[in-house]
Motif scaffolding. Structure first.
Motif, PDB file in Angstrom:
ATOM      1  N   ILE A 124      38.788  76.317 -14.483  1.00 53.92           N
ATOM      2  CA  ILE A 124      38.318  76.673 -13.145  1.00 53.92           C
ATOM      3  C   ILE A 124      37.358  75.631 -12.587  1.00 53.92           C
ATOM      4  N   TYR A 161      37.335  72.589 -12.747  1.00 58.39           N
ATOM      5  CA  TYR A 161      37.979  71.367 -12.271  1.00 58.39           C
ATOM      6  C   TYR A 161      38.849  71.610 -11.035  1.00 58.39           C
ATOM      7  N   TYR A 162      38.766  72.793 -10.445  1.00 59.46           N
ATOM      8  CA  TYR A 162      39.662  73.128  -9.331  1.00 59.46           C
ATOM      9  C   TYR A 162      39.457  72.253  -8.101  1.00 59.46           C
ATOM     10  N   LEU A 209      42.225  69.976  -7.707  1.00 53.68           N
ATOM     11  CA  LEU A 209      43.460  70.510  -7.140  1.00 53.68           C
ATOM     12  C   LEU A 209      43.463  70.359  -5.626  1.00 53.68           C
ATOM     13  N   TYR A 234      51.654  69.990 -11.127  1.00 53.22           N
ATOM     14  CA  TYR A 234      51.179  70.536  -9.859  1.00 53.22           C
ATOM     15  C   TYR A 234      51.621  69.671  -8.679  1.00 53.22           C
ATOM     16  N   PRO A 284      47.028  77.206 -10.154  1.00 52.24           N
ATOM     17  CA  PRO A 284      46.874  75.805  -9.722  1.00 52.24           C
ATOM     18  C   PRO A 284      48.018  75.328  -8.822  1.00 52.24           C
ATOM     19  N   VAL A 326      47.295  76.543  -5.341  1.00 52.59           N
ATOM     20  CA  VAL A 326      46.197  75.825  -4.674  1.00 52.59           C
ATOM     21  C   VAL A 326      46.674  74.464  -4.167  1.00 52.59           C
TER      22      VAL A 326
END
Length: 512
Positions: free
Chosen positions: A219, A221-222, A225, A359, A391, A394
């Motif tokens: 989380i 490191y979001y 994203l 992603y 992820p 996002v």
């Protein structure tokens, strides 16, 4: 008790369509893979013996001559085929299913198999739609029933190409047909499952883009994203621009007939195949190679530029081949590039670079195709893991938003408008039906039927609300979530759909 068998009958028909499409597309996919292996072998051997260059030249010449003939005789096989299927389902154009089917099948193998940066997925969708149309015509379906089987065949085609039946169904509903009626999605899902079952018997149970990952993305490191999504959105807009304007480059070669333009990328294929044979094709093996052995920053940058320019050049030539897999390949390259740079500066541990690749494939497709739900599910099924859903969402939403703010359009819809010629319906007109959803915020929402100036070529015959269908009156209130059942002549279907779409969006200059 009286049974309602309408959906059940179409589910059975969808299964039959899917089984037929599964065979057609699986053979298409298999022969492309074998052909590409042969081309790679010949390029490798050409380093030691020039006779292999002569063999390659003969193969390329056969591909060029055959495809130029096919395109001249049947222009609807050009490109991926997805815009053509979308136009057919919208009533904007019509196709001869057998003429498209065999020429697209042979032409696709000869253009994708020689190593051009083209994907098999778009052609697979058109092949599936052609099979669905053929079965519909053989069983005397027309109007909405015919379109349902065409949509089912298209869904089955993508499913057999990617082994992703859920995402394939959603892609047809979200991006191609723009219709989520129960009859359409149940038939499409049945066809996709049947085609996937056939395809699995050809290629096994391993997901198409199976990658091993170490840990779920943390989380904290979001923020990466979001940054990755912005990065993808900006470069996705660049891809859209180049793809939609590549015809300007080809116009410089006015002395070459349009059906012979493929000579340009085929000539360029020789030095590319000689020096970089591993990069040939749509990119499926390249994605797995990048995921298994992360290249350096400069090599990734070179791969990105090469894939970006040569994939748009390959597609712009008009050869039968798509952009679906090339988009995913570029996305994977950009994800690796972002991850490597972030890791180099100590902003992200190395072990999450593979996650960025996964992603980025979804994000890049989401922003270019403007189909984020399909992108999320597609990558989930192709990679074979449910651990990435949040992820993926996002990154996809961020990239989609960036392109949307830049006024980018769904790539296949834009390609359809560029290539569309006004279709003159067959004089044997018949009564047909449209199903038009009412979205939240639509001008139609909370209006009585009598308050709407309906196009004179149509009649509102029913309103579908959940599982219940009612016959409307002048004082019937239209609500968001309703589906309007419109009756019109087959010749006016596309025109009526456009006019009601304008009303729903409250376009003030609409004229009856």
């Amino acid at each position: 008790m009286k049974f309602d068998t309408s959906r059940f009958i179409f589910i059975v028909k969808g299964l039959l369509v899917g089984a037929a499409v599964g065979i057609v597309v699986s053979l298409f996919r298999l022969l492309i893979e074998k052909f590409l292996v042969l081309i790679n072998f010949l390029f490798m051997q050409a380093h030691n013996n020039s006779i292999y260059f002569i063999i390659l030249a003969i193969i390329m010449l056969v591909s060029l001559i055959a495809n130029s003939k096919f395109i001249k005789d049947e222009p609807n096989i050009k490109g991926s085929g997805i815009p053509q299927v979308e136009g057919q389902l919208a009533g904007e154009l019509e196709m001869n299913w057998w003429s498209v089917l065999w020429r697209k099948w042979v032409g696709g193998i000869l253009s994708i198999g020689i190593g051009l940066f083209l994907g098999r997925e778009g052609p697979s969708i058109q092949l599936g739609a052609a099979v669905g149309q053929g079965i519909a015509e053989r069983t005397n379906h027309r109007g909405s029933g015919r379109r349902i089987l065409i949509a089912g065949g298209a869904s089955a085609g993508l499913s057999a190409a990617f082994n992703a039946p859920i995402a394939s169904t959603l892609f047809i509903l979200e991006e191609v047909y723009h219709n989520f009626s129960p009859l359409v999605w149940t038939t499409s899902l049945a066809a996709a499952i049947a085609a996937n079952f056939v395809s699995l018997n050809f290629f096994g149970l391993t997901p198409v883009l199976h990658m091993s990952y170490k840990l779920a993305f943390p989380i904290h490191y979001y923020i990466h994203l979001v940054l990755l999504g912005i990065f993808l959105g900006l470069l996705g807009y660049v891809y859209q621009y180049l793809t939609l304007n590549i015809d300007r480059f080809y116009k410089l070669f006015k002395f070459i007939p349009s059906n012979w333009l493929a000579i340009i990328p085929i000539i360029l294929l020789f030095p590319l195949g000689y020096f970089l044979p591993d990069t040939l094709g749509g990119g499926n093996s390249l994605i797995l190679e990048i995921g298994g052995n992360i290249p350096t920053v400069w090599l990734l940058l070179g791969i990105f530029l090469l894939r970006l320019l040569f994939s748009t050049l390959s597609y712009g030539s008009g050869l039968p081949g798509g952009i679906f897999l090339p988009i995913l390949t570029i996305g994977a390259t950009l994800g690796a590039l972002y991850g490597v740079v972030a890791a180099h500066f100590g902003l992200l541990p190395d072990k999450y670079i593979v996650d960025c690749i996964i992603y980025a494939m979804a994000g890049y497709f989401a922003c270019i195709g403007k189909a984020p739900f399909t992108a999320i599910l597609l990558i989930t099924e192709m990679v074979g893991s449910l651990h990435h859903l949040m992820p993926l969402a996002v990154v996809s939403l961020t990239a989609y938003t960036v392109v949307d703010l830049l006024r980018g359009r769904p790539i296949y819809e834009a390609l359809l408008e560029k290539s569309l010629k006004r279709y003159t319906p067959h004089p044997d007109e018949f009564t047909d039906q449209l199903e038009i959803p009412v979205f939240a915020g639509s001008y139609l929402q909370d209006k009585q039927v009598r308050d709407i100036t309906w196009p004179k070529e149509c009649l509102l015959v029913a309103i579908q609300r959940g599982e219940k269908q009612t016959i409307p009156h002048g004082d019937t209130l239209i609500r968001s979530g309703d589906t309007l059942v419109i009756e019109t002549g087959d010749a006016h279907r596309a025109e009526v759909a456009r006019k009601i779409g304008h009303i729903a969006n409250d376009i003030s200059n609409w004229k009856n």
